[in-house]
Scaffold this active site. Sequence first.
Site, mmCIF file in Angstrom:
data_model
loop_
_atom_site.group_PDB
_atom_site.id
_atom_site.type_symbol
_atom_site.label_atom_id
_atom_site.label_comp_id
_atom_site.label_asym_id
_atom_site.label_seq_id
_atom_site.Cartn_x
_atom_site.Cartn_y
_atom_site.Cartn_z
ATOM 1 N N HIS A 65 0.877 -1.182 0.000
ATOM 2 C CA HIS A 65 0.000 0.000 0.000
ATOM 3 C C HIS A 65 0.912 1.229 0.000
ATOM 4 O O HIS A 65 1.678 1.429 -0.941
ATOM 5 C CB HIS A 65 -0.918 -0.109 1.215
ATOM 6 N N HIS A 112 -2.365 -2.326 -9.977
ATOM 7 C CA HIS A 112 -3.328 -1.726 -9.047
ATOM 8 C C HIS A 112 -4.577 -2.581 -9.019
ATOM 9 O O HIS A 112 -4.974 -3.121 -10.052
ATOM 10 C CB HIS A 112 -3.672 -0.300 -9.495
ATOM 11 N N ASP A 163 2.750 5.440 -6.954
ATOM 12 C CA ASP A 163 4.007 5.318 -6.216
ATOM 13 C C ASP A 163 5.226 5.234 -7.117
ATOM 14 O O ASP A 163 6.357 5.323 -6.638
ATOM 15 C CB ASP A 163 3.964 4.063 -5.328
#
Length: 443
Positions: free
Chosen positions: A274, A313, A369
């Site tokens: 995460h 994702h 990210d």
Amino acid sequence: MADTLTLIDNRTGKQYEVPIVYGTYPEYGAAIPAQALRQIKATPNDFGLLCYDPAFLNTASCKSAVTFIDGERGILRYRGYPIEQLAERSTFLEVAYLVLHGELPDAEQLADWTWYITHHTLIHESIKKFMDGFHYDAHPMGILASTVAALSTFYPEARNVYDPAARRKQIYRLIAKMPTLAAFAYRHSIGMRYIYPDNGLSYPGNFLSMMFRMSDESYEPNPVLERALEVLFILHIDHEQNCSTNAMRGVGSSHTDPFAAVAAAIAALWGPLHGGANEQVLRMLGEIGSRKRVPEYVDRVKKGEFRLMGFGHRVYKSYDPRARILKAMADQVLEVTGRSPLLEIAVELERIALEDDYFVSRKLYPNVDFYSGIIYQAMGFPVDMFPVLFAIPRTVGWLAQWQEMLFDSEQKIARPRQIYTGADERTYLSPELRGEAQRLQRA
Ligand code: CMC
């Protein structure tokens, strides 16, 4: 007539009609209420059918008006506003107001909101004693989770989650104090004195000051870096029912105070799958070391040795719109801070991966990210601070979702069911008899 689904139970031959419910868009989020399955029983006394859905792969746990994501088309909107417009034109505090209140503030509302957040940034001096108790190399995310939980001991009225004034106050406090706690955690880790908030600076500018200011002279953040951090904060505010938001809602559903619930959400965010992923991306790019080693690394990912961090994702099956904004922003930031060899490796990694059938067939694209870590590092943030930088803005989303949950008449304490797969009833035996019984069982 309302839309329905007809189900036939082949165990009994009985037929059932269950309603189909919709959200704003009929093509997204059409669902059957799981409770409607409970009427389906093989025998009159059995419990009724459950939905089995490990990791909530296909379960809507709530109705929400905060964030809309279309993972196939790469769309993200807060309260209906496209993320691209907010990132280009808005400020973090303005978007925070929008996400929490449902509407963009007018000039007066924005001035009030900004004033209240700015005037709740100080933390109780005793919190500094907790900070000092942490080992010098304590991870700042651990310090953040602990000190946020500790805030509840200073504000016992926070327990009154249905008192509007108390709730509003805790929301100001959490949004305002998060950067202070985060920066203090960093300063502790490098053994430098804490820098107090500067009310003359913007929300991201003040955070940069508390992180990096060295002397007592006033601190002026570089405008490009200040804006970059503002955009990063906007992009991270909310992302509907992700792991940490689900933790916030689940923990908050017991009506515990919001500090305790945010501490739980921070713990959930910390994991490498995460909010810890940007930290892993940087480590990965460092390990790859050069552009020419990218193909070899991609081959090892394809062999299943490890995952490509910052890729893939649960919801986006196309390019994450936040990653697109950040990829463009990385260039602007690096113009100020100097070039980063890691960006070149990242761009090459993305190029090779997006041409490779392994990634294409699985719809694996860069997520938020992938580029955020490169920008944070260029701005001078140590890798350990990356998940903390995620937690600061996500606090707004957690609080918006928590409030929504509190006032949703269909919500109750979160309590999933299970399908029991353990032993049938058995009788307790004394230790002397157990060995013999187990031998007989095996025979
Ligand atoms: N690298 C290589 N293969 C991958 C990756 C990856 N990063 N992600 C998924 N896959 C493969 C996976 O092995 C599986 O292949 P197969 O069907 O052959 O078994 C397939 O793609 C589907 O993967 P999954 O694990 O079922 O997908 P998921 O929806 O459960 O996982 C994820 C989503 C984000 C946890 C995962 O993509 C992942 O581990 N990514 C790397 C960590 C990361 O970047 N996390 C940040 C997420 S975005 C920010 C946030 O929300 O915090």
